[in-house]
Design a protein around this motif. Sequence first.
Motif, short mmCIF file in Angstrom:
data_model
loop_
_atom_site.label_atom_id
_atom_site.label_comp_id
_atom_site.label_asym_id
_atom_site.label_seq_id
_atom_site.Cartn_x
_atom_site.Cartn_y
_atom_site.Cartn_z
N LYS A 1 0.84 -1.21 0.00
CA LYS A 1 0.00 0.00 0.00
C LYS A 1 0.86 1.24 0.00
CE LYS A 1 -4.06 -2.02 2.28
NZ LYS A 1 -4.93 -1.96 3.49
N LYS A 2 1.90 1.25 0.86
CA LYS A 2 2.74 2.44 1.00
C LYS A 2 3.49 2.73 -0.29
CE LYS A 2 6.36 4.44 3.89
NZ LYS A 2 7.25 4.25 5.08
N LYS A 3 3.97 1.66 -0.95
CA LYS A 3 4.75 1.81 -2.16
C LYS A 3 3.89 1.87 -3.42
CE LYS A 3 8.74 -0.70 -0.28
NZ LYS A 3 9.81 0.26 -0.64
N ASN A 4 2.59 1.66 -3.22
CA ASN A 4 1.65 1.68 -4.36
C ASN A 4 2.05 0.63 -5.42
OD1 ASN A 4 -0.66 2.57 -5.70
ND2 ASN A 4 0.48 4.11 -6.87
N LEU A 5 2.43 -0.57 -4.94
CA LEU A 5 2.81 -1.66 -5.83
C LEU A 5 1.61 -2.56 -6.06
CD1 LEU A 5 6.29 -2.67 -4.34
CD2 LEU A 5 5.85 -1.26 -6.34
#
Length: 466
Positions: free
Chosen positions: A459-463
């Motif tokens: 989620k944080k890295k938008n992967l």
Amino acid sequence: MTVKSSFRVLDGDRKTRDLVSAFLTYKGYETVILDDNADLFDTDRTTSPRILVADLVSLFARSGDALQQIWQTDPEQVAIVYAQSDAARTLPHDERLIFLPKPLNLDELESVVMRALEYQALKVRMPEQPVDEYPHFLCSTIIGRSRQMLNLFEMIEKVAESSATVLIQGESGTGKELAARAIHQLSSRSSKNFVPVNCAAIPDDLLESELFGHVKGSFTGAYANRIGRFEMADKGTLFLDEIGDMKATLQVKLLRVLQAKEFEPVGSTRSQKVDVRIIAASNKNLDEQVATRDFREDLYYRLSVIPITIPPLRDRREDIPLLINHFQGQFNRDRRRLVKGFTREALEMLCNYDWPGNVRELENLVERMITMKESGFITVDDLPEKYLAPRTVVAPPLSVSGSVPVGKELPPEGICLNSAVDAFENGLIMQALHRTGGNKKEAAALLNLKRTTLIEKLKKKNLQFP
């Protein structure tokens, strides 16, 4: 560094005094009204330098030698004095004195206020300013260390020595007006007015009156004579910004002024001589406008005796850290913040951005970041999304043993370690998901992570895994 000034207002006419004070306060200046008991010659200079705005009669009522007494106690103070035009001959000739004719015009007042501030910026060194704070600047306003900017500084210094017309071209936000002001400040006309006019911001039917003035009754609403910007700039510099937006009929009249050095106010049949240096600017390609007949060719060549082009920020990226450092210090002081700076990764993101709004956009971003952050370091997570370059996820190849190799050799110019580590981590995560067919639980086990930890990283890295 901006020179901070305090304005003192003296006028026995309460209505005029309150008008001047309210106008200066509205413009953001610290303003003090001098009442009948105020000491005009006090030596308390906690806010320095100061500027006196005074009615001549009220000033001489205090002392016939008031100006000399003021300068004895405060040599750096500038006096803006207004009175009837014939009173000008009674005043001493001094670069610290600016005369304004009555009736007082707020547009003219604003122009001479800028002239007073420019004088102080050139003549006064604030004691807290390090002597070599910015070794690569011109007139404390244009900053850069790139080859393009150093060439621009050299060009401006040469151009300032002449009285030739100058045409400054460049994209919006590159600093065309700052360059024009620098030319004026370095010229022999620096003690006279620098008068800016934005041709695109004034309606076509009003621009002629704005430039040349008008006589009473020349059109509906012309209740009194009014001087124009050309007359205000006499012996000084007139800056015509966005000249490419000027309508054709007005281009003809401007050409005549450049050729004959005289103009006629709207509604008048009498010509007035004028000695004005013209600096024009445009964010449009005037060569193309000439080719399409949207701009007069003869006027173009009159204006572009000395052409100057200011490079966009994306063509001088090495100046971005210097500009950010300058704006950071400025807004830390103005907003009373304690921001220590931008992290290396955040700075790298900003250096890779194309800056369509140029230096103005960069200044606005730094102001926003300083205002919101308040203290500490500004990181990539603090930057608006539009400034974040897309991060390419590359899966590093696995060796036969399953370990991850170091990869490419460190380049001579170095790398951003945080970005490299982040990309490396992204690659491992994507490999694990690929090997497990997108099963997050199994991918987390391969990475020796908890499933919830892996989900949080995604989620944080938008992967995303297809």
